[in-house]
Design a protein around this motif. Sequence first.
Motif, short mmCIF file in Angstrom:
data_model
loop_
_atom_site.label_atom_id
_atom_site.label_comp_id
_atom_site.label_asym_id
_atom_site.label_seq_id
_atom_site.Cartn_x
_atom_site.Cartn_y
_atom_site.Cartn_z
N PHE A 16 15.95 25.04 -16.85
CA PHE A 16 14.77 25.27 -17.66
C PHE A 16 15.11 26.45 -18.55
CE2 PHE A 16 10.73 27.28 -18.64
CZ PHE A 16 10.02 26.20 -19.12
N LEU A 17 15.29 26.18 -19.82
CA LEU A 17 15.70 27.22 -20.76
C LEU A 17 14.47 27.85 -21.39
CD1 LEU A 17 18.59 25.25 -22.45
CD2 LEU A 17 18.73 26.83 -20.52
N ASP A 18 14.49 29.17 -21.54
CA ASP A 18 13.37 29.90 -22.12
C ASP A 18 13.57 29.99 -23.62
OD1 ASP A 18 11.37 31.61 -22.89
OD2 ASP A 18 11.67 33.00 -21.23
N ALA A 19 12.99 29.04 -24.34
CA ALA A 19 13.15 28.99 -25.80
C ALA A 19 12.68 30.28 -26.45
CB ALA A 19 12.38 27.80 -26.37
N ALA A 20 11.58 30.85 -25.98
CA ALA A 20 11.04 32.07 -26.58
C ALA A 20 12.02 33.24 -26.43
CB ALA A 20 9.69 32.41 -25.97
N ALA A 21 12.69 33.33 -25.30
CA ALA A 21 13.65 34.42 -25.09
C ALA A 21 14.85 34.30 -26.01
CB ALA A 21 14.11 34.43 -23.63
N MET A 22 15.09 33.08 -26.52
CA MET A 22 16.22 32.85 -27.41
C MET A 22 15.78 32.76 -28.87
SD MET A 22 18.47 30.19 -25.13
CE MET A 22 17.14 29.05 -24.79
N GLY A 23 14.55 33.24 -29.16
CA GLY A 23 14.06 33.25 -30.53
C GLY A 23 13.28 32.02 -30.94
N GLY A 24 13.06 31.11 -30.02
CA GLY A 24 12.32 29.89 -30.31
C GLY A 24 10.89 29.99 -29.84
N ALA A 25 10.29 28.84 -29.55
CA ALA A 25 8.90 28.83 -29.12
C ALA A 25 8.60 27.57 -28.32
CB ALA A 25 7.97 28.90 -30.33
N PHE A 26 7.57 27.68 -27.48
CA PHE A 26 6.99 26.56 -26.74
C PHE A 26 5.56 26.37 -27.23
CE2 PHE A 26 9.82 28.08 -23.23
CZ PHE A 26 10.50 26.90 -23.01
N CYS A 27 5.06 25.17 -27.13
CA CYS A 27 3.65 24.92 -27.42
C CYS A 27 3.19 23.72 -26.61
CB CYS A 27 3.43 24.67 -28.91
SG CYS A 27 1.68 24.52 -29.35
N LEU A 28 2.13 23.89 -25.85
CA LEU A 28 1.51 22.79 -25.15
C LEU A 28 0.68 22.01 -26.16
CD1 LEU A 28 0.79 21.35 -22.46
CD2 LEU A 28 -1.10 23.00 -22.25
N CYS A 29 0.80 20.71 -26.16
CA CYS A 29 0.09 19.85 -27.11
C CYS A 29 -0.65 18.75 -26.35
CB CYS A 29 1.07 19.20 -28.09
SG CYS A 29 2.01 20.37 -29.07
N ALA A 30 -1.73 18.29 -26.96
CA ALA A 30 -2.50 17.20 -26.36
C ALA A 30 -2.95 16.24 -27.44
CB ALA A 30 -3.71 17.76 -25.62
N MET A 31 -3.10 14.99 -27.04
CA MET A 31 -3.55 13.94 -27.96
C MET A 31 -4.53 13.03 -27.24
SD MET A 31 0.13 12.86 -29.64
CE MET A 31 -0.54 11.75 -30.87
N ALA A 32 -5.48 12.50 -28.00
CA ALA A 32 -6.36 11.44 -27.51
C ALA A 32 -5.79 10.13 -28.03
CB ALA A 32 -7.77 11.65 -28.01
N VAL A 33 -5.14 9.38 -27.14
CA VAL A 33 -4.43 8.17 -27.54
C VAL A 33 -5.21 6.96 -27.03
CG1 VAL A 33 -2.27 6.88 -27.36
CG2 VAL A 33 -2.23 9.39 -27.39
N PRO A 34 -5.57 6.04 -27.92
CA PRO A 34 -6.23 4.82 -27.45
C PRO A 34 -5.35 4.12 -26.41
CG PRO A 34 -6.30 4.94 -29.85
CD PRO A 34 -5.40 6.04 -29.38
N GLU A 35 -5.96 3.70 -25.32
CA GLU A 35 -5.20 3.11 -24.20
C GLU A 35 -4.29 1.98 -24.67
OE1 GLU A 35 -3.74 3.42 -20.61
OE2 GLU A 35 -5.42 4.66 -21.21
N GLU A 36 -4.75 1.16 -25.59
CA GLU A 36 -3.96 0.02 -26.06
C GLU A 36 -2.75 0.46 -26.88
OE1 GLU A 36 -7.22 0.68 -29.09
OE2 GLU A 36 -7.14 0.55 -26.90
N ARG A 37 -2.72 1.72 -27.33
CA ARG A 37 -1.58 2.24 -28.10
C ARG A 37 -0.72 3.20 -27.31
NH1 ARG A 37 -2.54 5.04 -33.42
NH2 ARG A 37 -0.29 4.73 -33.46
N PHE A 38 -1.06 3.42 -26.03
CA PHE A 38 -0.40 4.49 -25.28
C PHE A 38 1.12 4.32 -25.25
CE2 PHE A 38 0.83 7.37 -22.01
CZ PHE A 38 -0.02 8.45 -22.21
N GLU A 39 1.61 3.16 -24.88
CA GLU A 39 3.06 2.95 -24.78
C GLU A 39 3.74 3.14 -26.13
OE1 GLU A 39 4.92 2.78 -22.03
OE2 GLU A 39 3.02 3.05 -20.96
N GLU A 40 3.14 2.64 -27.19
CA GLU A 40 3.68 2.82 -28.55
C GLU A 40 3.77 4.30 -28.90
OE1 GLU A 40 1.97 2.80 -33.06
OE2 GLU A 40 0.83 1.72 -31.53
N VAL A 41 2.69 5.03 -28.65
CA VAL A 41 2.64 6.45 -29.03
C VAL A 41 3.58 7.28 -28.15
CG1 VAL A 41 1.15 8.49 -29.19
CG2 VAL A 41 0.34 6.26 -30.03
N VAL A 42 3.63 6.99 -26.86
CA VAL A 42 4.53 7.76 -25.99
C VAL A 42 5.98 7.56 -26.42
CG1 VAL A 42 4.97 6.14 -24.07
CG2 VAL A 42 4.81 8.57 -23.62
N THR A 43 6.33 6.38 -26.88
CA THR A 43 7.68 6.12 -27.37
C THR A 43 7.97 6.93 -28.62
OG1 THR A 43 7.67 3.91 -26.41
CG2 THR A 43 9.27 4.32 -28.15
#
Length: 157
Positions: A66-93
């Motif tokens: 588990f590399l610490d991107a922030a310690a190396m000058g990068g960044a992390f960001c937690l993201c969330a999406m509301a994905v219609p169930e019928e599109r979930f597999e398409e969007v996850v891909t």
Amino acid sequence: MRRQPLAAGVLGPTDRAVLNRLQDGFPLDDQPFATVGAELGLTEQEVIDTVMRLRDLGAITRFGPFLDAAAMGGAFCLCAMAVPEERFEEVVTLVNAHDAVAHNYQRDHALNMWFVLACDRPERITAEADAIEAETGLAVLRFPKLREFFIGFRVTA
């Protein structure tokens, strides 16, 4: 695909010992699995086999640094999406095709897809999230890390 909890009794004492030991750091030497094995009274092959078994069972989803991107000058960001169930597999891909996506989880919630962006430069977070929005046509909510917390996880008998 949703993962199911492991059945009771699936993890044995060796599984638990290896899981707990590997959360305390991985030896940086020529034979790290032998080193861990010696600490636990196991052979090198027994440790390797246990890690592979835990992966096959779904007790662990990956094994690696588990590399610490922030310690190396990068960044992390937690993201969330509301994905219609019928599109979930398409969007996850589409989402998982981005190298910056560190991991991705499905949740039972209006915001049913949660993933982490890990980028080498902080400004890349915006570019990656914007690209995912453009590809999917769905909003990417961004929750940047304000403070870091370290938690421990131990498996008991």
